[in-house]
Design a protein around this motif. Structure first.
Motif, PDB file in Angstrom:
ATOM      1  N   GLY A  33       3.042  -4.186  -2.730  1.00 55.44           N
ATOM      2  CA  GLY A  33       3.140  -5.160  -3.809  1.00 55.44           C
ATOM      3  C   GLY A  33       1.854  -5.296  -4.591  1.00 55.44           C
ATOM      4  N   ARG A  34       0.713  -5.056  -3.926  1.00 53.88           N
ATOM      5  CA  ARG A  34      -0.583  -5.145  -4.612  1.00 53.88           C
ATOM      6  C   ARG A  34      -0.964  -3.851  -5.312  1.00 53.88           C
ATOM      7  NH1 ARG A  34      -4.382  -5.781  -0.917  1.00 53.88           N
ATOM      8  NH2 ARG A  34      -3.202  -6.198   0.981  1.00 53.88           N
ATOM      9  N   GLY A  35      -0.020  -2.897  -5.322  1.00 55.61           N
ATOM     10  CA  GLY A  35      -0.235  -1.699  -6.122  1.00 55.61           C
ATOM     11  C   GLY A  35      -0.638  -0.458  -5.360  1.00 55.61           C
ATOM     12  N   GLU A  36      -0.766  -0.543  -4.039  1.00 51.24           N
ATOM     13  CA  GLU A  36      -1.112   0.645  -3.277  1.00 51.24           C
ATOM     14  C   GLU A  36       0.093   1.579  -3.184  1.00 51.24           C
ATOM     15  OE1 GLU A  36      -2.883  -0.039   0.519  1.00 51.24           O
ATOM     16  OE2 GLU A  36      -4.262  -1.572  -0.217  1.00 51.24           O
ATOM     17  N   THR A  37      -0.197   2.858  -3.105  1.00 54.44           N
ATOM     18  CA  THR A  37       0.873   3.831  -2.889  1.00 54.44           C
ATOM     19  C   THR A  37       1.249   3.841  -1.415  1.00 54.44           C
ATOM     20  OG1 THR A  37      -0.637   5.664  -2.413  1.00 54.44           O
ATOM     21  CG2 THR A  37      -0.049   5.277  -4.739  1.00 54.44           C
ATOM     22  N   LEU A  38       2.340   4.522  -1.104  1.00 57.77           N
ATOM     23  CA  LEU A  38       2.766   4.639   0.292  1.00 57.77           C
ATOM     24  C   LEU A  38       1.671   5.303   1.122  1.00 57.77           C
ATOM     25  CD1 LEU A  38       5.483   3.885   1.695  1.00 57.77           C
ATOM     26  CD2 LEU A  38       6.067   6.306   1.603  1.00 57.77           C
ATOM     27  N   VAL A  39       1.043   6.328   0.557  1.00 62.35           N
ATOM     28  CA  VAL A  39      -0.020   7.041   1.275  1.00 62.35           C
ATOM     29  C   VAL A  39      -1.226   6.134   1.492  1.00 62.35           C
ATOM     30  CG1 VAL A  39      -1.663   8.945   1.148  1.00 62.35           C
ATOM     31  CG2 VAL A  39       0.713   9.303   0.466  1.00 62.35           C
ATOM     32  N   GLN A  40      -1.613   5.375   0.481  1.00 61.62           N
ATOM     33  CA  GLN A  40      -2.752   4.468   0.609  1.00 61.62           C
ATOM     34  C   GLN A  40      -2.485   3.378   1.645  1.00 61.62           C
ATOM     35  OE1 GLN A  40      -2.949   3.343  -3.548  1.00 61.62           O
ATOM     36  NE2 GLN A  40      -4.789   4.588  -3.895  1.00 61.62           N
ATOM     37  N   ALA A  41      -1.269   2.833   1.629  1.00 61.48           N
ATOM     38  CA  ALA A  41      -0.917   1.794   2.597  1.00 61.48           C
ATOM     39  C   ALA A  41      -0.940   2.357   4.012  1.00 61.48           C
ATOM     40  CB  ALA A  41       0.452   1.217   2.276  1.00 61.48           C
ATOM     41  N   GLN A  42      -0.485   3.590   4.159  1.00 64.57           N
ATOM     42  CA  GLN A  42      -0.480   4.235   5.470  1.00 64.57           C
ATOM     43  C   GLN A  42      -1.899   4.474   5.950  1.00 64.57           C
ATOM     44  OE1 GLN A  42       1.895   7.782   5.655  1.00 64.57           O
ATOM     45  NE2 GLN A  42       1.165   8.351   7.682  1.00 64.57           N
ATOM     46  N   GLU A  43      -2.770   4.925   5.071  1.00 69.89           N
ATOM     47  CA  GLU A  43      -4.162   5.176   5.445  1.00 69.89           C
ATOM     48  C   GLU A  43      -4.861   3.885   5.844  1.00 69.89           C
ATOM     49  OE1 GLU A  43      -5.728   7.077   1.990  1.00 69.89           O
ATOM     50  OE2 GLU A  43      -5.041   9.091   2.575  1.00 69.89           O
ATOM     51  N   ALA A  44      -4.495   2.787   5.195  1.00 70.84           N
ATOM     52  CA  ALA A  44      -5.124   1.497   5.485  1.00 70.84           C
ATOM     53  C   ALA A  44      -4.643   0.901   6.801  1.00 70.84           C
ATOM     54  CB  ALA A  44      -4.853   0.519   4.350  1.00 70.84           C
ATOM     55  N   THR A  45      -3.556   1.431   7.326  1.00 67.89           N
ATOM     56  CA  THR A  45      -3.011   0.926   8.599  1.00 67.89           C
ATOM     57  C   THR A  45      -3.146   1.992   9.693  1.00 67.89           C
ATOM     58  OG1 THR A  45      -0.792   1.587   7.847  1.00 67.89           O
ATOM     59  CG2 THR A  45      -1.425  -0.705   7.532  1.00 67.89           C
ATOM     60  N   ASN A  46      -4.272   2.701   9.663  1.00 69.87           N
ATOM     61  CA  ASN A  46      -4.596   3.706  10.693  1.00 69.87           C
ATOM     62  C   ASN A  46      -3.529   4.787  10.828  1.00 69.87           C
ATOM     63  OD1 ASN A  46      -7.007   2.324  11.455  1.00 69.87           O
ATOM     64  ND2 ASN A  46      -5.762   0.875  12.619  1.00 69.87           N
ATOM     65  N   GLY A  47      -2.952   5.163   9.674  1.00 75.28           N
ATOM     66  CA  GLY A  47      -1.991   6.251   9.663  1.00 75.28           C
ATOM     67  C   GLY A  47      -0.602   5.880  10.124  1.00 75.28           C
ATOM     68  N   GLN A  48      -0.375   4.600  10.403  1.00 76.25           N
ATOM     69  CA  GLN A  48       0.933   4.161  10.877  1.00 76.25           C
ATOM     70  C   GLN A  48       1.828   3.761   9.713  1.00 76.25           C
ATOM     71  OE1 GLN A  48      -0.245   1.022  13.604  1.00 76.25           O
ATOM     72  NE2 GLN A  48      -0.047   2.395  15.333  1.00 76.25           N
ATOM     73  N   VAL A  49       3.075   4.223   9.760  1.00 79.80           N
ATOM     74  CA  VAL A  49       4.055   3.835   8.751  1.00 79.80           C
ATOM     75  C   VAL A  49       4.949   2.758   9.344  1.00 79.80           C
ATOM     76  CG1 VAL A  49       5.994   4.615   7.343  1.00 79.80           C
ATOM     77  CG2 VAL A  49       4.024   6.103   7.657  1.00 79.80           C
ATOM     78  N   ALA A  50       5.156   1.683   8.604  1.00 81.57           N
ATOM     79  CA  ALA A  50       6.013   0.606   9.083  1.00 81.57           C
ATOM     80  C   ALA A  50       7.429   1.130   9.312  1.00 81.57           C
ATOM     81  CB  ALA A  50       6.024  -0.539   8.070  1.00 81.57           C
ATOM     82  N   GLU A  51       8.067   0.634  10.349  1.00 78.90           N
ATOM     83  CA  GLU A  51       9.401   1.100  10.741  1.00 78.90           C
ATOM     84  C   GLU A  51      10.395   1.017   9.590  1.00 78.90           C
ATOM     85  OE1 GLU A  51      12.047   2.921  12.723  1.00 78.90           O
ATOM     86  OE2 GLU A  51      10.429   2.280  14.031  1.00 78.90           O
TER      87      GLU A  51
END
Length: 335
Positions: free
Chosen positions: A265-283
């Motif tokens: 929602g704050r404008g990060e891409t899926l890849v950026q959000a994943q990198e910010a969460t230690n490479g984890q993708v939300a279920e």
């Protein structure tokens, strides 16, 4: 009531549930994929990677050998991610004790097959549906590990088996209820991750509580529509595995799906959000695809799920998703 229990998967929820079982007086062995995690749990009484600072019972043992964990187990708790459950369970199948209750902690719908986790377990393990149970409800692991009061659901088509496992995981901070509606409990647990992504996006866009309440309520409505189409009891969605899990996952900063959605929602891409969460993708990022496809197969309208899918996988901007949801044709609330 099972006394010897294997928990396969030492992530935050698997470790937490192993703690619950050990605190309930069960003989628990926790399988960890990495030797350093198993050693820390057994030698130091802590899982520093997933539950740092949380002391674990001295009776809880951990191993990297799944055969050792499964030896003599009367119940087997499967605590691996939904999209890896099939592969892991196929490897463990030869060692599964005959007649053991198989308990799924995973919340999702399998990509490709569109099967619920209990269906995957029954198929891969070659056991009847009545031998498979699921634990669902508001299960924020860190709060449970800290022994904050929690209620959950043990669902199984075999009511007696559900009651037996309910008793096996009863503590002074963890209370479970039984339910035979496995379909409803599993769909509630899977769909809430997707709705939590939408709530996170709304928060990231700066929207407030009215928006959150609308998303939670309408998210529950579309989850229930899918559930009824698949034979679930509508009342299940007003309980812990439905509304309870949905509220906790959509509102808590401890929710990975809520936090991941906030980044989008704050404008990060899926890849950026994943990198910010230690490479984890939300279920929910994965589950939104299978849930959307399952809904289409049964002719069920799930606009929030569809919007989340398009944001995550087709590049739709969250702000445009919000505009599209608000611009939909007006209708009766009960539809």
């Amino acid at each position: 009531m099972p006394q010897r229990i294997a928990v396969l998967g030492a992530g935050s929820w698997g470790t937490t549930f192993a703690k619950v079982l050990a605190d309930a007086g069960r003989d628990v062995v926790l399988w960890a994929r990495r030797p350093e995690v198993a050693a820390a749990i057994t030698d130091r009484g802590e899982n520093p990677d997933y539950l740092p600072g949380i002391p674990l019972p001295a009776t809880l043992r951990s191993t990297v050998d799944p055969l050792a964990a499964l030896d003599g187990a009367q119940a087997v708790v499967l605590a691996v991610p939904s999209q890896t459950l099939r592969e892991n369970l196929a490897g463990w199948r030869p060692a599964l004790p005959a007649g053991a209750t198989l308990v799924s902690l995973a919340k999702g719908v399998e990509l490709g097959t569109l099967k619920r986790m209990s269906e995957v377990v029954a198929e891969v393990a070659g056991v009847p549906a009545g031998q498979v149970a699921v634990v669902s409800g508001p299960n924020l692991a860190r709060e449970i590990a800290a022994e904050q009061p929690t209620a959950s659901v043990v669902a199984c088509p075999d009511a007696e088996r559900a009651v037996a496992f309910q008793r096996a995981c009863f503590t002074n901070y963890f209370r479970s209820y039984t339910n035979t509606d496995v379909v409803g409990c599993e769909l509630g647990g899977a769909c809430k991750n997707v709705i939590a992504l939408a709530c996170g996006m709304a928060g990231g866009l700066g929207y407030g509580d009215n928006t959150m309440a609308a998303l939670i309520t309408r998210g529950l409505a579309e989850t229930a529509r899918l559930g009824v189409a698949l034979g679930a009891d509508p009342l299940t969605f007003s309980g812990l595995a439905g509304l309870g899990d949905l509220v906790a996952t959509c509102a808590s900063p401890l929710s990975r799906n809520r936090s991941f959605g906030d980044r989008l929602g704050r404008g990060e891409t899926l890849v950026q959000a994943q990198e910010a969460t230690n490479g984890q993708v939300a279920e929910g990022v994965k589950s939104c695809s299978s849930i959307r496809e399952l809904a289409a197969r049964h002719g069920v309208d799930m606009p929030i799920t569809d919007g989340v899918y398009r944001v995550c996988h087709q590049g739709l901007e969250p702000l445009k998703m919000a505009a599209e949801l608000l611009g939909r044709a007006q209708k009766d609330e009960r539809q």
